[in-house]
Design a protein around this motif. Structure first.
Motif, mmCIF file in Angstrom:
data_model
loop_
_atom_site.group_PDB
_atom_site.id
_atom_site.type_symbol
_atom_site.label_atom_id
_atom_site.label_comp_id
_atom_site.label_asym_id
_atom_site.label_seq_id
_atom_site.Cartn_x
_atom_site.Cartn_y
_atom_site.Cartn_z
ATOM 1 N N LEU B 158 0.820 -15.542 -1.592
ATOM 2 C CA LEU B 158 -0.476 -15.141 -1.182
ATOM 3 C C LEU B 158 -0.582 -13.787 -2.077
ATOM 4 N N GLU B 159 -1.973 -13.516 -2.059
ATOM 5 C CA GLU B 159 -2.269 -12.373 -3.026
ATOM 6 C C GLU B 159 -3.491 -11.495 -2.357
ATOM 7 N N PHE B 160 -3.187 -10.306 -2.171
ATOM 8 C CA PHE B 160 -4.080 -9.217 -1.520
ATOM 9 C C PHE B 160 -4.426 -8.146 -2.418
ATOM 10 N N ASN B 161 -5.393 -7.564 -2.332
ATOM 11 C CA ASN B 161 -5.617 -6.319 -3.138
ATOM 12 C C ASN B 161 -5.770 -5.342 -2.103
ATOM 13 N N ILE B 162 -4.683 -4.276 -2.228
ATOM 14 C CA ILE B 162 -4.568 -3.344 -1.291
ATOM 15 C C ILE B 162 -4.729 -1.856 -1.835
ATOM 16 N N PRO B 168 -10.672 4.744 -3.355
ATOM 17 C CA PRO B 168 -10.161 3.599 -4.074
ATOM 18 C C PRO B 168 -9.158 4.043 -5.041
ATOM 19 N N SER B 169 -9.331 5.353 -5.314
ATOM 20 C CA SER B 169 -8.358 5.619 -6.613
ATOM 21 C C SER B 169 -6.998 5.715 -5.715
ATOM 22 N N TYR B 170 -6.764 5.650 -4.820
ATOM 23 C CA TYR B 170 -5.452 5.519 -4.051
ATOM 24 C C TYR B 170 -5.312 3.867 -3.837
ATOM 25 N N ARG B 171 -4.570 3.393 -4.518
ATOM 26 C CA ARG B 171 -4.440 1.843 -4.335
ATOM 27 C C ARG B 171 -2.982 1.272 -4.819
ATOM 28 N N GLU B 172 -2.581 0.104 -4.185
ATOM 29 C CA GLU B 172 -1.468 -0.399 -4.189
ATOM 30 C C GLU B 172 -1.830 -1.399 -5.265
ATOM 31 N N GLY B 173 -3.164 -1.994 -5.412
ATOM 32 C CA GLY B 173 -3.546 -2.846 -6.358
ATOM 33 C C GLY B 173 -3.143 -4.409 -5.796
ATOM 34 N N LEU B 174 -3.074 -5.347 -6.596
ATOM 35 C CA LEU B 174 -2.859 -6.653 -6.389
ATOM 36 C C LEU B 174 -1.389 -6.953 -5.935
ATOM 37 N N CYS B 175 -1.191 -7.496 -4.849
ATOM 38 C CA CYS B 175 0.140 -7.549 -4.310
ATOM 39 C C CYS B 175 0.453 -9.058 -4.075
ATOM 40 N N ASP B 235 1.879 -7.897 10.394
ATOM 41 C CA ASP B 235 1.640 -9.223 10.169
ATOM 42 C C ASP B 235 0.334 -9.210 9.464
ATOM 43 N N PHE B 236 0.062 -9.916 8.297
ATOM 44 C CA PHE B 236 -1.328 -9.960 7.402
ATOM 45 C C PHE B 236 -1.959 -11.265 8.072
ATOM 46 N N SER B 237 -1.569 -11.763 8.913
ATOM 47 C CA SER B 237 -2.090 -13.303 9.394
ATOM 48 C C SER B 237 -3.884 -12.970 9.462
ATOM 49 N N GLN B 238 -4.208 -11.822 9.794
ATOM 50 C CA GLN B 238 -5.548 -11.633 9.935
ATOM 51 C C GLN B 238 -6.356 -11.631 8.718
ATOM 52 N N TYR B 239 -5.857 -11.449 7.765
ATOM 53 C CA TYR B 239 -6.631 -11.399 6.283
ATOM 54 C C TYR B 239 -6.430 -12.678 5.752
ATOM 55 N N GLU B 240 -7.524 -13.001 5.017
ATOM 56 C CA GLU B 240 -7.736 -14.272 4.240
ATOM 57 C C GLU B 240 -6.842 -14.026 2.877
ATOM 58 N N GLY B 242 -6.133 -13.829 -0.686
ATOM 59 C CA GLY B 242 -7.124 -13.118 -1.893
ATOM 60 C C GLY B 242 -8.084 -12.021 -1.373
ATOM 61 N N SER B 243 -8.036 -11.654 -0.218
ATOM 62 C CA SER B 243 -8.973 -10.646 0.397
ATOM 63 C C SER B 243 -8.357 -9.323 -0.098
ATOM 64 N N ASP B 244 -9.558 -8.359 0.308
ATOM 65 C CA ASP B 244 -9.062 -6.944 0.124
ATOM 66 C C ASP B 244 -8.466 -6.358 1.482
ATOM 67 N N ILE B 245 -7.439 -5.397 1.316
ATOM 68 C CA ILE B 245 -7.072 -4.797 2.515
ATOM 69 C C ILE B 245 -7.243 -3.301 2.362
ATOM 70 N N ASP B 246 -7.742 -2.869 3.429
ATOM 71 C CA ASP B 246 -7.831 -1.037 3.405
ATOM 72 C C ASP B 246 -6.400 -0.819 3.838
ATOM 73 N N MET B 247 -5.823 0.302 2.865
ATOM 74 C CA MET B 247 -4.517 0.841 3.460
ATOM 75 C C MET B 247 -4.451 1.772 4.459
ATOM 76 N N ALA B 248 -5.741 1.997 4.904
ATOM 77 C CA ALA B 248 -5.827 2.919 6.093
ATOM 78 C C ALA B 248 -5.864 2.091 7.463
ATOM 79 N N SER B 249 -5.958 0.715 7.216
ATOM 80 C CA SER B 249 -5.953 -0.082 8.440
ATOM 81 C C SER B 249 -4.602 -0.372 8.746
ATOM 82 N N TYR B 250 -3.683 0.044 8.565
ATOM 83 C CA TYR B 250 -2.271 -0.024 8.948
ATOM 84 C C TYR B 250 -1.333 0.991 8.165
#
Lengths: 192, 439
Positions: B158-162, B168-175, B235-240, B242-250
């Protein structure tokens, strides 16, 4: 320094503006950088990182970025992030695998964890207060030695003492500080 | 007092105050750094390099790390040791004989006190040494597993852009996360089960519920300060995919593991090339019918907090029989011996009369320079390091035998000095000091 003052300086001379910003914030930037790189970087790494930070700042000036009156906040953020990148790079160069849970990393977004930082802030305040209580020149010796990683010889030069005298004062100051911290009931773990 | 740790918890506001009240840069340093920054600035303004200084070149921020609760909960002792950090671990000084450093060969080494050490040695089944080796190896394996050392399916990734959507300067990037294929580790509960097989209930529960740093100012016992939580794992099941994920959402923790559609996934970015465990054999220091203590040096991260370490961090495993099964009942961290060596050299340069005083030697020893060539379980050792000048250039080669002198340095009836904070070492006895100029 306000955005307006910055623009005025830029209009007058780019280099003059750079120098003015550098003179005003170099100690602040240096302090942030050394706090991150203290245990892994050489003096050269630290100065290199500080110069990188000012490069980034200057380039933002070119972009007419609006700092909303908070230039210092911007500089602080760029400094911390750049220092952390340098921390990673230095450790990678040294074939060190750095766990992201490194304590250094923990500092980065600490402003977002206010509750957890309350205690830390209080401990920091007490620590610095106790160092000040040592009186001069001991406070300066301790700060220069432990925060800035300066050698006894460098400290001696900056406060016009002999190296041997600095070492003796430092030794006594350390013992006194240790006692003060214990008296303050904060122990040493987490601080030292 | 360990100088490099004094300010490790310093708050940003205090850093600002220090910079204002205790400015350190000399005019010469200022000029040098300013010239460097101007030179870089001018170089950066060439046509090729003048492009692209946008957000992507602004250094990325790093989310404050917090080990996820489930991992703390599951790992227990691993997390306990994680909390120790730095050189501030207590030391347990063993008076039980010389410990020679494993070399490239694995031949048997006899020590003056009769302790025999052999890298390839196997202990008789059921012996205390064999039990200690088994438990400590399993413990190390579990800690490594917690850090991501696990079999996974490289074709199921799985790949997520977090990043922070707000900034956006605070990022984990592609995970990247690959599905765990280890049949014994498919859920967090599997991990809990494994760790409970190694640890006693009392140890498990104490750390789980009460974990704390216990300290009376001098004695220091590591613990963990986490409590069980329902927030076991994200649990990341809610995310498609390849999608972007907001760090603030969890509550982002730099997860080593996530759950995705009922499967466990391990993060595959930045895994170390080599996983370390122990590099020595256990030494049993005390033995009763239903309990014993054994010492080993740990090289696995994060228990060993010095990635340059070759000997490691001394762990004393307290083992007891629980329902007829040997388990770990406690682990005491004795600190990293290379860090102790660095501290000793720094102490020497700061406190001993030496002709080096006027030679601009940087007494802040770089840990990667330090090598321990002989040790006696932290209570005495031979340390070697280069000494550098203020510019970081090596100028001297330093070797010495060192023995910490502690405020209450009398060993107990078993010959142990327990839980003495090495920062409280009042002095070191040095002998055979050899300092050679590097030409």
């Amino acid at each position: 320094m306000t955005d307006y003052e910055l623009r005025e300086l830029m209009a007058e001379s780019v280099q003059k503006c750079h120098r003015a910003v550098f003179d005003k914030y170099c100690n602040y930037v240096y302090a942030i950088v050394i706090n991150v790189l203290r245990n892994c970087g050489s003096r050269e790494d630290i100065e290199d990182c500080v110069s990188d930070i000012f490069l980034k700042i200057y380039k933002r000036f070119d972009e007419s970025t609006d700092f909303s009156g908070n230039l210092k906040g911007f500089i602080g953020t760029v400094s911390r992030n750049t220092a952390i990148d340098a921390f990673r790079r230095i450790n990678a160069t040294n074939n060190r695998f750095v766990s992201i849970d490194d304590e250094i990393m923990e500092e980065v977004r600490s402003d977002e964890r206010l509750e957890e930082n309350t205690e830390k802030r209080e401990l920091s305040r007490i620590l610095l207060g106790k160092i000040r209580d040592l009186g001069e020149p001991d406070s300066t010796i301790i700060i220069q030695q432990y925060f800035y990683n300066r050698t006894a010889k460098e400290i001696a030069k900056s406060i016009s003492m002999t190296s041997a005298a600095v070492q003796k004062r430092s030794s006594r100051a350390k013992q006194k500080l240790k006692a003060l911290l214990i008296e303050a009931g904060i122990g040493k773990e987490g601080l030292i | 007092m360990m100088k490099n740790d004094l300010f490790k918890e310093i708050d940003d506001m205090e850093i600002d105050k220090i910079s204002q009240d205790f400015p350190v840069l000399t005019d010469e340093e200022k000029d040098r750094i300013f010239s460097m920054s101007e030179r870089k600035y001018n170089l950066s303004r060439t046509p090729d390099e003048n492009e692209g200084f946008g957000d992507e070149t602004v250094v990325t921020g790093v989310e404050r790390y917090k080990r996820s609760i489930w991992k703390n909960y599951a790992s227990i002792a691993a997390a306990a040791l994680l909390m120790i950090g730095g050189i501030s671990g207590s030391i347990m000084l063993m008076r039980n004989g010389e410990h020679m450093i494993p070399g490239t060969d694995t031949t048997e080494t006899n020590t003056e006190n009769g302790i025999t050490k052999d890298q390839d040695k196997t202990y008789p089944e059921g012996s205390r040494e064999a039990i200690a080796m088994d438990l400590s190896d399993r413990f190390a394996e579990l800690v490594n597993k917690l850090e991501g050392k696990i079999d996974y399916d490289p074709s199921d990734v799985l790949e997520f852009n977090i990043y922070s959507f707000k900034d956006p300067s605070y990022r984990e990037g592609l995970c990247h996360f690959a599905r765990v294929s280890d049949p014994d580790f498919q859920t967090p509960d599997d991990y809990v089960r494994a760790i409970r097989e190694v640890c006693t209930d009392e140890f498990y529960n104490r750390l789980e519920v009460d974990g704390a740093h216990e300290s009376d100012g001098i004695n220091y016992n590591p613990g963990i300060n986490v409590k069980p939580s329902d927030n076991f794992i994200i649990d990341f099941s809610q995310y498609e995919n390849g999608s972007d994920i907001d760090m603030a959402s969890y509550n982002f923790h730099k997860e080593a593991y996530i759950i995705y559609k009922d499967s466990l996934y391990v993060r595959t970015d930045n895994l170390p090339d080599n996983w370390r465990s122990h590099d020595d054999m256990p030494i049993v220091t005390e033995s009763e019918e239903d309990s014993f203590r054994a010492v080993r040096y740990a090289l696995f991260s994060p228990v060993c907090d010095n990635p340059y370490s070759k000997i490691g961090t001394m762990l004393t495993y307290y083992c007891v029989k629980e329902n007829g099964i040997w388990k770990i009942d406690n682990i005491i961290n004795g600190g990293n011996i290379e860090k102790l060596g660095a501290y000793a050299i720094s102490f020497y340069l700061n406190n001993k009369d030496t002709d080096l005083d006027d030679l601009n030697i940087n007494e802040n020893i770089i840990i990667k320079d330090v090598e321990i060539t002989r040790h006696d379980f932290n209570s005495s050792f031979t340390v070697h390091s280069v000494l550098r000048d203020a510019s970081g250039d090596p100028v001297f080669d330093f070797t010495a035998d060192a023995e910490p002198v502690l405020p209450d340095g009398k060993p107990d009836e078993n010959g142990h000095i327990m839980n003495i904070h090495i920062d409280f070492a009042e002095d070191f006895n040095f002998s055979n000091v050899d300092i050679k100029e590097i030409k």
